[in-house]
Design a protein around this motif. Structure first.
Motif, PDB file in Angstrom:
ATOM      1  N   LEU A   1       3.378 -12.097   2.124  1.00 23.93           N
ATOM      2  CA  LEU A   1       3.073 -11.997   0.685  1.00 23.93           C
ATOM      3  C   LEU A   1       1.820 -11.160   0.470  1.00 23.93           C
ATOM      4  N   LEU A   2       0.808 -11.462   1.285  1.00 22.81           N
ATOM      5  CA  LEU A   2      -0.478 -10.783   1.127  1.00 22.81           C
ATOM      6  C   LEU A   2      -0.328  -9.289   1.402  1.00 22.81           C
ATOM      7  N   SER A   3       0.439  -8.959   2.456  1.00 24.06           N
ATOM      8  CA  SER A   3       0.550  -7.541   2.818  1.00 24.06           C
ATOM      9  C   SER A   3       1.356  -6.775   1.767  1.00 24.06           C
ATOM     10  N   ALA A   4       2.403  -7.416   1.207  1.00 24.46           N
ATOM     11  CA  ALA A   4       3.184  -6.746   0.162  1.00 24.46           C
ATOM     12  C   ALA A   4       2.299  -6.454  -1.045  1.00 24.46           C
ATOM     13  N   THR A   5       1.510  -7.468  -1.439  1.00 21.00           N
ATOM     14  CA  THR A   5       0.610  -7.308  -2.581  1.00 21.00           C
ATOM     15  C   THR A   5      -0.418  -6.216  -2.304  1.00 21.00           C
ATOM     16  N   THR A   6      -1.025  -6.283  -1.108  1.00 15.48           N
ATOM     17  CA  THR A   6      -2.061  -5.301  -0.754  1.00 15.48           C
ATOM     18  C   THR A   6      -1.482  -3.890  -0.749  1.00 15.48           C
ATOM     19  N   LEU A   7      -0.280  -3.747  -0.200  1.00  9.44           N
ATOM     20  CA  LEU A   7       0.350  -2.429  -0.130  1.00  9.44           C
ATOM     21  C   LEU A   7       0.527  -1.840  -1.536  1.00  9.44           C
ATOM     22  N   ASN A   8       1.009  -2.686  -2.469  1.00  6.42           N
ATOM     23  CA  ASN A   8       1.192  -2.219  -3.848  1.00  6.42           C
ATOM     24  C   ASN A   8      -0.119  -1.754  -4.458  1.00  6.42           C
ATOM     25  N   TYR A   9      -1.191  -2.549  -4.220  1.00  2.00           N
ATOM     26  CA  TYR A   9      -2.481  -2.165  -4.797  1.00  2.00           C
ATOM     27  C   TYR A   9      -3.031  -0.900  -4.150  1.00  2.00           C
ATOM     28  N   ILE A  10      -2.817  -0.760  -2.837  1.00  4.17           N
ATOM     29  CA  ILE A  10      -3.309   0.448  -2.153  1.00  4.17           C
ATOM     30  C   ILE A  10      -2.580   1.681  -2.702  1.00  4.17           C
ATOM     31  N   LEU A  11      -1.245   1.560  -2.860  1.00  5.72           N
ATOM     32  CA  LEU A  11      -0.465   2.675  -3.414  1.00  5.72           C
ATOM     33  C   LEU A  11      -0.961   3.033  -4.813  1.00  5.72           C
ATOM     34  N   SER A  12      -1.247   1.998  -5.621  1.00  6.89           N
ATOM     35  CA  SER A  12      -1.735   2.244  -6.983  1.00  6.89           C
ATOM     36  C   SER A  12      -3.072   2.977  -6.947  1.00  6.89           C
ATOM     37  N   LEU A  13      -3.953   2.544  -6.042  1.00 10.19           N
ATOM     38  CA  LEU A  13      -5.281   3.155  -5.949  1.00 10.19           C
ATOM     39  C   LEU A  13      -5.174   4.603  -5.498  1.00 10.19           C
ATOM     40  N   VAL A  14      -4.324   4.850  -4.501  1.00 11.30           N
ATOM     41  CA  VAL A  14      -4.145   6.212  -3.993  1.00 11.30           C
ATOM     42  C   VAL A  14      -3.615   7.109  -5.112  1.00 11.30           C
ATOM     43  N   SER A  15      -2.613   6.590  -5.860  1.00 16.75           N
ATOM     44  CA  SER A  15      -2.055   7.417  -6.933  1.00 16.75           C
ATOM     45  C   SER A  15      -3.105   7.680  -8.016  1.00 16.75           C
ATOM     46  N   LEU A  16      -3.948   6.681  -8.266  1.00 22.15           N
ATOM     47  CA  LEU A  16      -5.019   6.843  -9.264  1.00 22.15           C
ATOM     48  C   LEU A  16      -5.948   7.993  -8.866  1.00 22.15           C
ATOM     49  N   ILE A  17      -6.337   7.998  -7.585  1.00 18.38           N
ATOM     50  CA  ILE A  17      -7.251   9.053  -7.099  1.00 18.38           C
ATOM     51  C   ILE A  17      -6.565  10.420  -7.192  1.00 18.38           C
ATOM     52  N   LEU A  18      -5.275  10.474  -6.790  1.00 16.75           N
ATOM     53  CA  LEU A  18      -4.539  11.737  -6.850  1.00 16.75           C
ATOM     54  C   LEU A  18      -4.420  12.243  -8.288  1.00 16.75           C
ATOM     55  N   PHE A  19      -4.225  11.307  -9.247  1.00 19.31           N
ATOM     56  CA  PHE A  19      -4.145  11.728 -10.657  1.00 19.31           C
ATOM     57  C   PHE A  19      -5.446  12.392 -11.071  1.00 19.31           C
ATOM     58  N   TYR A  20      -6.574  11.740 -10.717  1.00 19.31           N
ATOM     59  CA  TYR A  20      -7.872  12.319 -11.105  1.00 19.31           C
ATOM     60  C   TYR A  20      -8.062  13.695 -10.468  1.00 19.31           C
ATOM     61  N   VAL A  21      -7.596  13.849  -9.249  1.00 16.43           N
ATOM     62  CA  VAL A  21      -7.804  15.130  -8.556  1.00 16.43           C
ATOM     63  C   VAL A  21      -6.942  16.224  -9.169  1.00 16.43           C
ATOM     64  N   TYR A  22      -5.622  15.937  -9.377  1.00 15.87           N
ATOM     65  CA  TYR A  22      -4.708  17.013  -9.746  1.00 15.87           C
ATOM     66  C   TYR A  22      -4.450  17.145 -11.241  1.00 15.87           C
TER      67      TYR A  22
END
Length: 462
Positions: free
Chosen positions: A208-229
Motif C-alpha cells: 500500500l505504502l509503495s503504491a501511494t509513494t509511487l503515485n506521489y513521486i510521479l505527480s512530483l516529477v510531472s510537476l517539475i517537468l511542467f515548470y521546466v517545459y
C-alpha cells in the motif's frame, strides 16, 4: 451434399435466434459462464470500441490519398463516376476530423436513443429490458445506419455546433472518469487493508505504502517537468497559475484525507485515494496546457524530446493528431469504460452515481447460479441475475456511453476547433478552460466525498 446443405441451414437457423436473442446466447458457446448484466455491458463497450477503431482509421495520414485512388469515388479523384450513379462522394468528409465528428455523432445518437428508451426499467422482466439485452443484430444494423446517415448531414454549422456539444459532453465524462477512479481506489484500498488485517500485515502495508509513494513521486516529477517545459521566466503566467493552484489544491486534499476528524467518520479514507486523485489532476493540468494556442508555452512533446528541430510553428499550425496527451486520454478512456462494464454493483461508491439501489437482484444470485449449473450439466450459460431487479441503471449506463462517445471525439481531434475556412485546425482557449475547470471540480468532488459524512451527520454513508 444435399444433407450437408440441410445441416448447414439447420446450424444457421440455430444461430438466427441468437443474433436476435439475448447477449448470453451469442456468447454462451465461447465464454465461461458469467452474468447477463456483465456480458451485455461488455458488448455495448465493444460497440463503442468498434466506433473508436473506425474513427482512428479515418484519422490515419494518407487515408485521403487512398480513397482518391478508387476510380470515380471522390470528387476531384481520378476516373469517371460509376455508371448509373450521379455525383461523387465528398472525400474530405470521409477522412480527418470531419469523419471523426460524423462517426462519433452516430454513436452518440445511438446511445442517447437507448438512454431515453431505458428510463425506469426495473427488472429484466420488463419488455424493454429484452431490447437492451438482446436483438444484437438489429442494434448493430441500427448503429451502422445512424453512423452512415451522419455522413449525409450537410456541412455548415454542424461541425461548429457539434464541437461545443462535444466539449460539454467530454467535460461531464471527465467527472465520471474521476468518480470511477475514486471508486477503483476505494475498492483497491479496501481489499488490501482487508488482506493486511487477515495476516501477513507487514507485506501488504508495504505494498500500500509503495503504491501511494509511487503515485506521489510521479505527480512530483510531472510537476517539475511542467515548470521546466510549459513555463518561461518572462511569460506563460496562465500556466504558472494553473500548475501552482492545482499543486496547492492537491496538497490540501491529501492533508485533509488523513485528518483525525475525517479518519474518525471514514476509517477507509486514506492517502492511496488522494495520491490517485493527485496524479489524475496532474494529467488534467497537462492535458489543458497542451491545448494552449500560444506555442511558446505549449511545446509539442516531440520537440521536447528533440525530435523536430524546426522553430516554433506559426499560430494556425496544421494539426498533428496523435500526440502523447491524446494517447494517454485514450488509454484512460478504455480503462474507465471496461471498469464500468465489469464492475459489480455491490460497490457502494458508484451505486450513488449509477443510481443503483436494488440489492435484491444480487441476493438470490448465488443460489440461482448453483441451480443453473446442476441443470445445465456444465453447459456454459450466462446467468440472468436480474430477475427481481436490475443490477445497474440501464438508462444511466447508456448515457455514460453517450458521454464517452463525445469524450473520445474530443480526444481524437485533440480538442482542436475548426476555424472558419476549415483549412486549418486551431487550438482555442475555451478547451483549456474546460479542462482546467474540470480538474478543479474533480478535486472539489473528492474533497466533498471526504467532508460529506461530517456535514450531513444524519445520513448513512456505508
Amino acid at each position: 451434399s444435399d444433407m450437408g446443405s440441410v445441416l448447414g441451414l439447420c446450424s444457421m437457423a440455430s444461430w438466427i435466434p441468437c443474433l436476435c436473442g439475448s447477449a448470453p446466447c451469442l456468447l454462451c458457446r465461447c465464454c465461461p459462464s458469467g452474468n447477463n448484466s456483465t456480458v451485455t455491458r461488455l458488448i455495448y463497450a465493444f460497440f463503442l470500441l468498434l466506433g473508436v477503431g473506425v474513427a482512428c482509421i479515418m484519422l490515419m495520414p494518407g487515408m485521403e490519398g487512398q480513397l482518391k485512388k478508387i476510380p470515380g469515388f471522390c470528387e476531384g479523384g481520378m476516373g469517371t463516376s460509376l455508371p448509373g450513379v450521379h455525383g461523387h462522394v465528398n472525400c474530405d468528409v470521409l477522412v480527418g476530423y470531419k469523419a471523426v465528428y460524423r462517426v462519433c455523432f452516430g454513436m452518440a445518437m445511438f446511445f442517447l436513443l437507448f438512454s431515453l428508451l431505458m428510463i425506469k426499467v426495473k427488472s429484466s422482466q420488463d419488455p424493454r429490458a429484452a431490447v437492451h439485452n438482446g436483438f444484437w443484430f438489429f442494434k448493430f444494423a441500427a448503429a451502422t445506419a445512424i453512423t452512415v446517415g451522419a455522413f449525409f448531414i450537410p456541412e455548415g454549422p454542424f461541425t461548429t455546433v457539434w464541437f461545443y456539444v462535444g466539449m460539454a459532453g467530454a467535460f461531464c465524462f471527465i467527472l465520471i472518469q474521476l468518480v470511477l477512479l475514486i471508486d477503483f481506489a476505494h475498492s483497491w484500498n479496501e481489499s488490501w487493508v482487508e488482506k493486511m488485517e487477515e495476516g501477513n500485515s507487514r507485506c501488504w502495508y508495504a505494498a500500500l505504502l509503495s503504491a501511494t509513494t509511487l503515485n506521489y513521486i510521479l505527480s512530483l516529477v510531472s510537476l517539475i517537468l511542467f515548470y521546466v517545459y510549459y513555463t518561461h521566466s518572462d511569460g506563460c503566467t496562465e500556466n504558472k497559475a494553473f500548475i501552482s493552484v492545482n499543486m496547492l489544491l492537491c496538497l490540501g486534499a491529501s492533508v485533509m484525507s488523513i485528518l483525525p476528524k475525517i479518519q474518525e467518520s471514514q476509517p477507509r479514507s486514506g492517502l492511496l485515494q488522494s495520491s490517485i486523485v493527485t496524479l489524475y489532476t496532474m494529467y488534467l493540468t497537462w492535458s489543458a496546457m497542451t491545448n494552449e494556442p500560444d506555442r511558446r508555452c505549449n511545446p509539442s512533446l516531440l520537440s521536447i524530446i528533440g525530435y523536430n528541430s524546426t522553430g516554433p510553428a506559426s499560430q494556425g499550425q496544421v494539426v498533428q493528431w496523435w500526440d502523447a496527451q491524446g494517447i494517454v486520454g485514450l488509454i484512460l478512456f478504455l480503462l474507465c469504460v471496461l471498469y464500468s462494464s465489469i464492475r459489480n454493483s455491490s460497490n457502494s461508491q458508484v451505486n450513488r452515481l449509477t443510481l443503483t439501489s436494488d440489492e435484491s437482484a444480487l441476493i438470490e444470485e448465488a443460489g440461482s447460479r448453483a441451480e443453473s449449473f446442476e441443470e445445465g450439466e456444465g453447459v456454459h450459460r450466462a446467468v440472468d441475475n436480474e430477475q427481481d431487479g436490475v443490477t445497474y441503471s440501464y438508462s444511466f449506463f447508456h448515457f455514460m456511453l453517450f458521454l464517452a462517445s463525445l469524450y473520445i471525439m474530443m480526444t481524437l481531434t485533440n480538442w482542436y476547433s475548426p476555424d472558419a475556412t476549415y483549412e486549418k485546425m486551431t487550438s482555442k482557449w475555451p478547451s483549456v478552460w474546460v479542462k482546467i475547470s474540470s480538474s478543479w471540480i474533480c478535486i472539489a468532488l473528492y474533497v466533498w466525498t471526504l467532508v460529506a459524512p461530517l456535514v450531513l451527520t444524519n445520513r448513512d454513508f456505508d
